[in-house]
Design a protein around this motif. Sequence first.
Motif, mmCIF file in Angstrom:
data_model
loop_
_atom_site.group_PDB
_atom_site.id
_atom_site.type_symbol
_atom_site.label_atom_id
_atom_site.label_comp_id
_atom_site.label_asym_id
_atom_site.label_seq_id
_atom_site.Cartn_x
_atom_site.Cartn_y
_atom_site.Cartn_z
ATOM 1 N N ASN A 19 0.676 -1.327 0.016
ATOM 2 C CA ASN A 19 -0.055 0.145 0.077
ATOM 3 C C ASN A 19 0.776 1.358 -0.101
ATOM 4 O O ASN A 19 0.402 2.529 -0.187
ATOM 5 C CB ASN A 19 -0.879 0.257 1.074
ATOM 6 N N SER A 20 2.100 1.164 0.328
ATOM 7 C CA SER A 20 3.040 2.278 0.024
ATOM 8 C C SER A 20 4.312 1.886 -0.676
ATOM 9 O O SER A 20 4.692 0.721 -0.365
ATOM 10 C CB SER A 20 3.245 2.490 1.559
ATOM 11 N N GLU A 21 4.986 2.762 -1.198
ATOM 12 C CA GLU A 21 6.052 2.501 -1.886
ATOM 13 C C GLU A 21 7.374 2.291 -0.871
ATOM 14 O O GLU A 21 8.300 1.641 -1.131
ATOM 15 C CB GLU A 21 6.664 3.674 -2.825
ATOM 16 N N ASN A 22 7.298 2.585 0.525
ATOM 17 C CA ASN A 22 8.013 2.336 1.457
ATOM 18 C C ASN A 22 7.750 0.966 2.112
ATOM 19 O O ASN A 22 8.609 0.389 3.005
ATOM 20 C CB ASN A 22 7.766 3.383 2.465
ATOM 21 N N GLU A 23 6.772 0.288 1.818
ATOM 22 C CA GLU A 23 6.584 -1.146 2.384
ATOM 23 C C GLU A 23 7.158 -2.116 1.754
ATOM 24 O O GLU A 23 7.447 -1.979 0.347
ATOM 25 C CB GLU A 23 4.986 -1.408 2.463
ATOM 26 N N GLU A 24 7.592 -3.419 2.535
ATOM 27 C CA GLU A 24 7.891 -4.479 1.909
ATOM 28 C C GLU A 24 6.751 -5.062 0.805
ATOM 29 O O GLU A 24 5.691 -4.942 1.104
ATOM 30 C CB GLU A 24 8.457 -5.584 2.705
ATOM 31 N N TRP A 25 7.221 -5.875 0.049
ATOM 32 C CA TRP A 25 6.019 -6.498 -0.919
ATOM 33 C C TRP A 25 5.608 -7.805 -0.322
ATOM 34 O O TRP A 25 6.713 -8.533 0.444
ATOM 35 C CB TRP A 25 6.696 -7.000 -2.405
ATOM 36 N N VAL A 26 4.365 -7.866 -0.182
ATOM 37 C CA VAL A 26 3.650 -9.157 0.342
ATOM 38 C C VAL A 26 2.952 -10.130 -0.777
ATOM 39 O O VAL A 26 2.564 -9.601 -1.834
ATOM 40 C CB VAL A 26 2.479 -8.679 1.132
ATOM 41 N N LYS A 27 3.095 -11.462 -0.720
ATOM 42 C CA LYS A 27 2.530 -12.061 -1.558
ATOM 43 C C LYS A 27 1.215 -12.443 -1.395
ATOM 44 O O LYS A 27 0.704 -12.423 -0.241
ATOM 45 C CB LYS A 27 3.428 -13.695 -1.460
ATOM 46 N N PHE A 60 -0.498 -0.689 -4.768
ATOM 47 C CA PHE A 60 0.473 -1.168 -5.633
ATOM 48 C C PHE A 60 0.402 -2.919 -5.977
ATOM 49 O O PHE A 60 0.076 -3.472 -4.838
ATOM 50 C CB PHE A 60 1.553 -0.781 -5.023
ATOM 51 N N ALA A 61 0.762 -3.214 -7.057
ATOM 52 C CA ALA A 61 0.797 -4.680 -7.340
ATOM 53 C C ALA A 61 1.374 -4.811 -8.569
ATOM 54 O O ALA A 61 1.752 -4.170 -9.409
ATOM 55 C CB ALA A 61 -0.694 -5.176 -7.392
#
Length: 71
Positions: A19-27, A60-61
């Motif tokens: 949800n943010s460009e600063n977050e880690e990607w989640v599967k 974001f996805a």
Amino acid sequence: MNNIEWDKVEKDAKLLVRNSENEEWVKRHYAGRVENGYIYCYFAGMSSYTNDENEYGWRFAKLYEEQKWVQ
């Protein structure tokens, strides 16, 4: 949304979301819909096989690409 044609992406496709460009990607697995700029995935990494009711929208996805290792 990375110029992805979401109407051509199969339900349950593997995605990386956040949800943010600063977050880690989640599967997550794609729930087959995009509304108001949010890409919807099944809750907690489930798929349509294990959960067809609880969905969560992400800002974001990107499509997940599995790495193929050559030995």
